[in-house]
Design a protein around this motif. Structure first.
Motif, mmCIF file in Angstrom:
data_model
loop_
_atom_site.group_PDB
_atom_site.id
_atom_site.type_symbol
_atom_site.label_atom_id
_atom_site.label_comp_id
_atom_site.label_asym_id
_atom_site.label_seq_id
_atom_site.Cartn_x
_atom_site.Cartn_y
_atom_site.Cartn_z
ATOM 1 N N PHE A 1 5.572 8.731 5.125
ATOM 2 C CA PHE A 1 4.262 9.390 5.066
ATOM 3 C C PHE A 1 3.601 9.139 3.714
ATOM 4 O O PHE A 1 4.285 9.025 2.695
ATOM 5 C CB PHE A 1 4.435 10.913 5.245
ATOM 6 C CG PHE A 1 5.003 11.290 6.575
ATOM 7 C CD1 PHE A 1 4.169 11.458 7.666
ATOM 8 C CD2 PHE A 1 6.374 11.444 6.748
ATOM 9 C CE1 PHE A 1 4.695 11.781 8.917
ATOM 10 C CE2 PHE A 1 6.909 11.767 7.982
ATOM 11 C CZ PHE A 1 6.071 11.942 9.071
ATOM 12 N N VAL B 1 4.253 5.572 -3.251
ATOM 13 C CA VAL B 1 4.555 6.929 -2.766
ATOM 14 C C VAL B 1 5.697 7.514 -3.599
ATOM 15 O O VAL B 1 6.741 6.888 -3.759
ATOM 16 C CB VAL B 1 4.911 6.922 -1.265
ATOM 17 C CG1 VAL B 1 5.367 8.297 -0.813
ATOM 18 C CG2 VAL B 1 3.716 6.461 -0.433
ATOM 19 N N PRO C 1 8.153 -9.117 7.475
ATOM 20 C CA PRO C 1 8.199 -8.430 8.783
ATOM 21 C C PRO C 1 7.449 -7.101 8.782
ATOM 22 O O PRO C 1 6.780 -6.768 9.759
ATOM 23 C CB PRO C 1 9.697 -8.207 9.006
ATOM 24 C CG PRO C 1 10.379 -9.211 8.145
ATOM 25 C CD PRO C 1 9.488 -9.486 6.989
ATOM 26 N N ASN C 2 7.510 -6.378 7.658
ATOM 27 C CA ASN C 2 6.849 -5.071 7.597
ATOM 28 C C ASN C 2 5.328 -5.166 7.629
ATOM 29 O O ASN C 2 4.652 -4.214 7.973
ATOM 30 C CB ASN C 2 7.258 -4.325 6.326
ATOM 31 C CG ASN C 2 8.661 -3.801 6.422
ATOM 32 O OD1 ASN C 2 9.174 -3.574 7.522
ATOM 33 N ND2 ASN C 2 9.309 -3.629 5.276
ATOM 34 N N VAL D 1 0.800 -1.224 0.000
ATOM 35 C CA VAL D 1 0.000 0.000 0.000
ATOM 36 C C VAL D 1 0.837 1.280 0.000
ATOM 37 O O VAL D 1 0.299 2.365 -0.173
ATOM 38 C CB VAL D 1 -0.993 0.048 1.193
ATOM 39 C CG1 VAL D 1 -2.090 -0.978 1.021
ATOM 40 C CG2 VAL D 1 -0.279 -0.130 2.530
ATOM 41 N N LYS D 2 2.146 1.156 0.200
ATOM 42 C CA LYS D 2 2.930 2.391 0.175
ATOM 43 C C LYS D 2 3.977 2.398 -0.941
ATOM 44 O O LYS D 2 4.754 3.347 -1.057
ATOM 45 C CB LYS D 2 3.564 2.662 1.531
ATOM 46 C CG LYS D 2 4.539 1.602 1.983
ATOM 47 C CD LYS D 2 5.277 2.081 3.215
ATOM 48 C CE LYS D 2 6.340 1.068 3.576
ATOM 49 N NZ LYS D 2 7.263 1.499 4.585
ATOM 50 N N ILE E 1 -7.669 -4.645 6.981
ATOM 51 C CA ILE E 1 -8.020 -3.236 7.189
ATOM 52 C C ILE E 1 -7.246 -2.293 6.267
ATOM 53 O O ILE E 1 -7.292 -1.080 6.434
ATOM 54 C CB ILE E 1 -7.821 -2.837 8.671
ATOM 55 C CG1 ILE E 1 -6.387 -3.153 9.128
ATOM 56 C CG2 ILE E 1 -8.843 -3.528 9.556
ATOM 57 C CD1 ILE E 1 -6.024 -2.572 10.476
ATOM 58 N N THR E 2 -6.500 -2.874 5.313
ATOM 59 C CA THR E 2 -5.914 -2.053 4.249
ATOM 60 C C THR E 2 -6.226 -2.729 2.916
ATOM 61 O O THR E 2 -6.390 -3.952 2.883
ATOM 62 C CB THR E 2 -4.373 -1.904 4.360
ATOM 63 O OG1 THR E 2 -3.760 -3.085 3.801
ATOM 64 C CG2 THR E 2 -3.899 -1.700 5.778
ATOM 65 N N ASN F 1 1.436 1.054 11.788
ATOM 66 C CA ASN F 1 1.706 1.352 10.378
ATOM 67 C C ASN F 1 0.388 1.611 9.650
ATOM 68 O O ASN F 1 -0.672 1.168 10.096
ATOM 69 C CB ASN F 1 2.400 0.161 9.712
ATOM 70 C CG ASN F 1 3.801 -0.052 10.256
ATOM 71 O OD1 ASN F 1 4.437 0.882 10.723
ATOM 72 N ND2 ASN F 1 4.269 -1.287 10.200
ATOM 73 N N ASP F 2 0.472 2.293 8.517
ATOM 74 C CA ASP F 2 -0.696 2.507 7.636
ATOM 75 C C ASP F 2 -1.876 3.145 8.376
ATOM 76 O O ASP F 2 -3.026 2.765 8.168
ATOM 77 C CB ASP F 2 -1.158 1.186 6.999
ATOM 78 C CG ASP F 2 -0.041 0.481 6.245
ATOM 79 O OD1 ASP F 2 0.759 1.176 5.605
ATOM 80 O OD2 ASP F 2 0.026 -0.765 6.297
ATOM 81 N N LYS G 1 13.328 3.132 10.540
ATOM 82 C CA LYS G 1 12.372 2.413 11.383
ATOM 83 C C LYS G 1 12.879 2.179 12.811
ATOM 84 O O LYS G 1 12.183 2.452 13.787
ATOM 85 C CB LYS G 1 12.100 1.061 10.699
ATOM 86 C CG LYS G 1 11.130 0.169 11.369
ATOM 87 C CD LYS G 1 10.971 -1.082 10.506
ATOM 88 C CE LYS G 1 10.049 -2.078 11.167
ATOM 89 N NZ LYS G 1 9.762 -3.210 10.299
ATOM 90 N N LEU H 1 2.723 -6.177 11.703
ATOM 91 C CA LEU H 1 2.057 -5.306 12.676
ATOM 92 C C LEU H 1 0.606 -5.035 12.260
ATOM 93 O O LEU H 1 -0.320 -5.180 13.059
ATOM 94 C CB LEU H 1 2.850 -3.992 12.800
ATOM 95 C CG LEU H 1 2.462 -3.028 13.905
ATOM 96 C CD1 LEU H 1 2.701 -3.648 15.275
ATOM 97 C CD2 LEU H 1 3.270 -1.725 13.786
ATOM 98 N N VAL H 2 0.437 -4.668 10.980
ATOM 99 C CA VAL H 2 -0.913 -4.357 10.496
ATOM 100 C C VAL H 2 -1.755 -5.630 10.397
ATOM 101 O O VAL H 2 -2.969 -5.597 10.620
ATOM 102 C CB VAL H 2 -0.852 -3.630 9.135
ATOM 103 C CG1 VAL H 2 -2.242 -3.343 8.609
ATOM 104 C CG2 VAL H 2 -0.110 -2.323 9.277
ATOM 105 N N GLU I 1 1.602 10.348 0.457
ATOM 106 C CA GLU I 1 1.993 11.528 -0.302
ATOM 107 C C GLU I 1 1.066 12.746 -0.182
ATOM 108 O O GLU I 1 1.525 13.868 0.011
ATOM 109 C CB GLU I 1 2.082 11.125 -1.768
ATOM 110 C CG GLU I 1 2.801 12.136 -2.572
ATOM 111 C CD GLU I 1 3.351 11.504 -3.824
ATOM 112 O OE1 GLU I 1 3.790 10.347 -3.777
ATOM 113 O OE2 GLU I 1 3.310 12.178 -4.841
ATOM 114 N N GLU J 1 -3.173 -6.363 13.764
ATOM 115 C CA GLU J 1 -4.249 -5.417 14.034
ATOM 116 C C GLU J 1 -5.511 -5.837 13.270
ATOM 117 O O GLU J 1 -6.628 -5.726 13.775
ATOM 118 C CB GLU J 1 -3.771 -4.036 13.532
ATOM 119 C CG GLU J 1 -4.188 -2.884 14.393
ATOM 120 C CD GLU J 1 -3.699 -1.559 13.822
ATOM 121 O OE1 GLU J 1 -2.536 -1.493 13.359
ATOM 122 O OE2 GLU J 1 -4.487 -0.601 13.838
ATOM 123 N N ASN K 1 4.010 4.892 6.598
ATOM 124 C CA ASN K 1 2.860 5.206 5.732
ATOM 125 C C ASN K 1 1.764 5.958 6.484
ATOM 126 O O ASN K 1 0.580 5.707 6.279
ATOM 127 C CB ASN K 1 2.314 3.911 5.109
ATOM 128 C CG ASN K 1 1.486 4.158 3.864
ATOM 129 O OD1 ASN K 1 1.664 5.164 3.160
ATOM 130 N ND2 ASN K 1 0.566 3.257 3.578
#
Lengths: 468, 206
Positions: free
Chosen positions: B107, A198, A313-314, A194-195, A293-294, B25-26, B127, A317-318, B109, A321, B80
């Motif tokens: 962040f 950017v 690993p990234n 999701v990022k 949730i994303t 995150n997010d 991080k 966390l989400v 954009e 959740e 993010n």
């Protein structure tokens, strides 16, 4: 740094100046406004004693707050009424064209502009809404902006922005039967994250993209922002030109020929340079559903919700959740999860082709008695076209409620909301916590066809079992 | 939350204040300010509703509700932050609550550009460093002095460099983050561009 892509060409064409800070001043060819993110911008103009520079280049409609059951004025919701009145007054004062309810042209801003022929290749398009990326389907460079930037566009027709990098997402082969643009874009977001977008514009290309209709291409570009990319686009082709031809604001007569010549010159060169290229095999994609949730937390209909160990690993966390918020277990199948609300609509999937596909699945079927199902056409034009084709009757016969056009339960700014921790099968674009109006509501994103299938069975289902 | 709100104006070179850490995150803009609060024609009353649903769910234990975090002005976040909707209401709610700078791993954009547009500098750090700062901040109060010119931050115990795009830094130091005036200066160039664009000539009506 990218070179000779459509993005580079359109950016360079619209560059007014290099600003001292290092960003560029970019001319905005078409500015779209709605009731939620514009009132403060008009307020700021007043405070600064500024006028709208090119009122003809801004077009307004009302979509986010409109009720979809009873649209008679004044709205029952006083705040919603105040917002539409503010927009009406601002448009009147500044001589901005406004497509109000009942005009025949009102609807979700990203549905309305393309169907009126306002969205054209080679333009820069900005709107105070993140799904402005939708318009990139026509080979325009379109992106969402905040209210301060809406103010800047109104006052100067330009914004200050850093040039984006360009990532090409090459989609090979073809989508299989029962798999749609929504599945493709959910799959892309899942693969890239999701990022990942950017700082990038996403160029969607390849055989699978070429084969898509204009409306399907809009679905793809619409969700670029869910992958972090503020802007997504597709090089224009004959389909693009055919779609625009004869639309209300399409160039006419001699202008059409000139426009066509110019549009045909607008595409990424064969030897253009990208900052990054990603390949996706479209033929391997299944109907796709989000479980978390994303919008990146999605899986194929026959897959299980990933175990924590299977995630990078990234993403852990989400994911943790999400398990908790959704009350789903890692390893659980997504198929057969009961749904209580089914929503077809939004700027992602509220167009006539979306309604046709869903109606085809629903014809001669009944919505499960445990499900509240409703369809919100993306615009008055979509609604009228659907009625002419008898689609409204198919929806109603199946047990779907047929509503008036607006954004509705995509973001639940009107009275269409989830209650408690209801699970919704939704053709919209975001499954964030609380997105559909209940702080504990749970959203499963999927294609309109998959929403129709879920409505019939009362649970997440594989639409391929309904279509031959 | 501060009772009186004074928006930032002009050059921004220093931000000092107490840190507040928000882990996750997010974290999207729907969570920062739920859509029902977008029913407004100005931003004035958004401060008190920041993270409303998350705070209600946590019944007083949300970081924005903790007594020790009141009157904080530097927000420490993870990856993010601010994804999703373009609603400027999100940074407007944060700034009205008292946030004047954000330090995070990354962040989204549009959120980032909205922060610039209203005078909230956003800094990035790796991080691990963010996690260490959050860990420290959760156990004790962290009062930071951010020096934008040198991209550095210091407190009683800590001293570290912050990352910020050179172009963004310049905008804050010069005051050009409030872009309207700069954009207006090029009015004649804008007029010329308008006349040059091929599609302006294609359309009789718009």
């Amino acid at each position: 740094m990218s070179q000779d892509t459509l993005f580079d060409k359109v950016w360079d064409l619209h560059k007014v100046s290099s600003l001292p800070g290092g960003s560029d001043q970019i001319f905005i060819g078409l500015h779209l406004i709605h009731e939620v993110t514009s009132p403060q911008a008009f307020g700021a103009l007043k405070d600064k004693n500024l006028k709208v520079k090119f009122p003809d280049r801004t077009v307004a409609t009302v979509d986010h707050i409109v009720p979809t059951d009873n649209q008679s004025r004044p709205f029952k919701d006083n705040l919603a009424e105040q917002m539409i009145e503010t927009l009406e007054n601002n448009c009147l004062e500044h001589k901005i064209r406004f497509f109000n309810i009942g005009s025949g042209n009102q609807g979700i801003v990203h549905v309305v502009a393309p169907e009126l022929g306002l969205t054209q290749p080679g333009m820069t398009i900005a709107c105070g809404d993140s799904h402005t990326s939708t318009h990139g389907a026509f080979g325009s460079i379109a992106f969402g902006i905040g209210t301060s930037q809406v103010r800047d566009v109104l006052a100067t027709q330009t914004i200050a922005m850093n040039k984006l990098k360009v990532r090409q997402i090459w989609c090979e082969n073809q989508l299989s039967n029962g798999v749609y643009a929504k599945d493709l874009v959910l799959h892309i977001i899942n693969k890239l994250g999701v990022k990942a977008g950017v700082g990038f514009a996403y160029e969607f290309a390849g055989p699978a993209i070429n084969a898509l209709s204009m409306e399907e291409r809009m679905t793809i570009c619409n969700m670029s922002i869910e992958g972090g990319a503020r802007c997504g686009y597709i090089n224009p082709d004959e389909k693009t030109f055919r779609y625009i031809k004869n639309k209300l604001y399409a160039p006419k007569n001699v202008h059409w020929e000139k426009a066509l010549t110019w549009w045909k010159s607008l595409k990424s060169d064969e030897d253009s340079i990208y900052d990054d290229v990603i390949k996706i095999d479209a033929s391997k994609i299944e109907p796709t559903v989000t479980w978390g949730i994303t919008p990146g937390q999605s899986i194929g209909i026959n897959q299980q919700i990933p175990l924590l160990d299977e995630l990078s690993p990234n993403d852990k966390l989400v994911a943790e959740e999400a398990y908790e918020y959704m009350s789903f277990n890692p390893g659980q199948s997504i198929k057969d999860i009961p749904v209580e609300v089914c929503f077809i609509g939004s700027c992602t999937n509220g167009r006539i082709s979306d309604l046709r596909i869903a109606a085809k699945v629903l014809k001669d079927k009944k919505v499960s008695k445990n499900v509240k199902a409703f369809v919100v056409p993306g615009s008055e034009k979509v609604a009228n076209e659907a009625k002419q084709e008898g689609l409204d009757q198919i929806f109603k016969d199946s047990g779907f409620q047929w509503r008036e056009p607006g954004c509705s339960m995509c973001l639940a700014m009107n009275s269409d909301k989830l209650i408690g921790n209801q699970v919704s099968a939704s053709s919209s674009n975001r499954n964030f916590k609380g997105r559909q109006g209940s702080p504990s509501g749970r959203t499963l994103l999927m294609s309109p066809a998959m929403v129709a299938a879920a409505a019939i069975n009362g649970k997440v289902s594989d639409v391929r079992e309904f279509i031959s | 939350m501060k009772a009186e709100f004074t928006p930032p104006i002009g050059k921004i070179s220093q931000i000092t204040g107490k840190c507040i850490s928000l882990i996750g995150n997010d974290i999207d803009t729907d969570r920062i300010i739920p859509a029902r609060f977008l029913k407004c024609v100005n931003f004035d009353s958004l401060g008190k509703s920041v993270f409303e649903d998350d705070r209600k769910t946590l019944k007083g234990s949300h970081t924005f509700d903790l007594k020790e975090n009141q009157n904080s002005s530097i927000l420490i976040v993870n990856s993010n932050f601010g994804c999703g909707s373009s609603r400027e209401h999100a940074p407007q709610a944060l700034i009205r609550w008292g946030i004047r700078a954000i330090i995070g791993e990354s962040f989204a954009e549009i959120f980032y550009s909205n922060c610039i547009a209203i005078g909230i500098p956003c800094f990035t750090l790796p991080k691990k460093l963010i996690q260490n700062i959050q860990k420290y901040n959760i156990s004790k109060s962290l009062f930071l002095e951010i020096d934008l010119k040198n991209s550095s931050a210091k407190s009683k115990d800590l001293n570290f460099n912050l990352e910020i795009k050179e172009s963004t830094k310049k905008m804050f130091l010069s005051g050009e983050w409030d872009a309207t005036a700069t954009l207006l200066e090029n009015s004649s160039l804008v007029e010329r561009k308008f006349k040059e664009l091929p599609y302006i000539k294609f359309s009789d009506e718009i």
